[in-house]
Design an enzyme around this catalytic site. Structure first.
Site: not given
Ligand code: NVA
Ligand code: CP
Length: 329
Positions: A270, A136, A315
């Protein structure tokens, strides 16, 4: 010295040098231009890639699949394997290493991805664990390179929110590597683990980076990019009530964007994001706690300063660079 990443795994980014990271970012920019020009690639021709998912995903899974297919690789998506249940991680890694040229893992424990890398004999890529999200932050830096008219080592990147989650950790790491000024703004109870902060501050001495933390949102002053993430990461859903209390003052608003005193400051996330009520979880939280917008307002999310969809696209280009560099022909 020319950079050669063949055979390397990407687990945290901590073991990649600044030159290696810059190489991946430049390769990603070139692969993006190549795709824009409509040129189909063969850099992963004949390669087989497996994608292991314990947690849900939209971007990461699709980025790996499209990136692999664009360069000629074949992909298996695996979310119901024997791994860990009827077969040890070690045995699974050894089996998959016989079939595949690269393994992506998304899940809970960082140890899992580390163990896979230890035993697979092929590159293993961390597609997110509780602790890190290295692919990411490559996309995030490519997006900053595209939208901030400064070299990365002059950029002030401010991360606001849960500064001890996988995004907070990984943004701090890449900032330290690339000489950026990183500021984490959060309640002190959500500052990252001290050992990691000290390690990154030590590294910063050699790269010119600055790593700072503050509880005060006024520390956004001078930011080139404000970044936030969900208040509750995957697997931590029991924490919603406490996080809402802790993080509501840290929501990214237009007022916060103005507090940067930088009209060119961009907004990054993200994704996925709870910026409106168009999700079942977002609506449940609204009904239970009355919070309609969580980590960012809908206004900021949709404003011209928001580059979140460029970031999402990146990404794919950055993950392609990682696969080509480490497992390409
Ligand atoms: N901090 C979040 C990031 C998702 C891309 C998670 O781990 O759910
Ligand atoms: N940002 C990210 O990792 O997205 P996803 O959870 O959709 O893969």
């Amino acid at each position: 010295m020319p950079v050669n990443l063949k055979g390397r795994s990407l687990l945290t980014l901590k073991d990649f040098t600044p030159d290696e990271i810059r190489y991946l970012l430049n390769l990603a920019a070139n692969l993006k231009a190549k795709k824009r020009a409509g040129i189909r690639g063969d850099l992963l021709e004949g390669k087989n890639i497996v994608l292991l998912f314990e947690k849900t995903s939209t971007r990461t899974r699709c980025a790996f699949e499209v990136a692999a297919l664009d360069e000629g690789a074949h992909v298996t998506f695996l979310s119901n394997s024997q791994m860990g249940k009827k077969e040890s991680l070690e045995d699974t890694a050894k089996v998959l290493g016989r079939f595949y040229d690269g393994i992506e893992f998304r899940g809970f424990k960082q140890e899992t991805v580390e163990l896979l890398a230890k035993h697979a004999g092929v590159p293993v890529w961390n597609g997110l664990t509780d602790l890190y999200h290295p692919t990411q932050v490559l996309a995030d830096c490519l997006t900053i390179m595209e939208h901030v008219a400064k070299p990365l080592n002059k950029v002030k990147l401010v991360y606001v929110g849960d500064a001890r989650n996988n995004m907070g950790n990984s943004l701090m790491i890449i900032s330290a590597k690339l000489g950026m000024h990183f500021v984490g703004i959060a309640p002190a109870s959500l500052f990252p683990e001290e050992g990691l902060v000290n390690e990154m501050r030590e590294l910063a001495k050699s790269t010119g980076a600055k790593i700072e933390f503050s509880e005060d949102i006024a520390a956004v002053d001078g930011a080139d990019a404000i970044y936030t993430d969900v208040w509750v990461s995957m697997g931590e859903e029991a924490q919603f009530e406490e996080r809402i209390k802790l993080l509501t003052p840290y929501r990214v608003t237009m007022d916060m964007m103005r507090m940067t005193h930088n009209p060119d400051c961009i907004f990054l996330h993200c994704l996925p994001s709870f910026h409106d009520l168009e999700t079942t979880v977002g609506r449940e939280i609204y009904e239970k706690y009355g919070v309609a917008e969580q980590e960012v307002t809908d206004e900021v999310f949709r404003a011209p300063c928001s580059k979140v969809f460029d970031e999402a696209e990146n990404r794919m280009h950055t993950i392609k660079a990682v696969m080509v560099a480490t497992a390409g022909r």
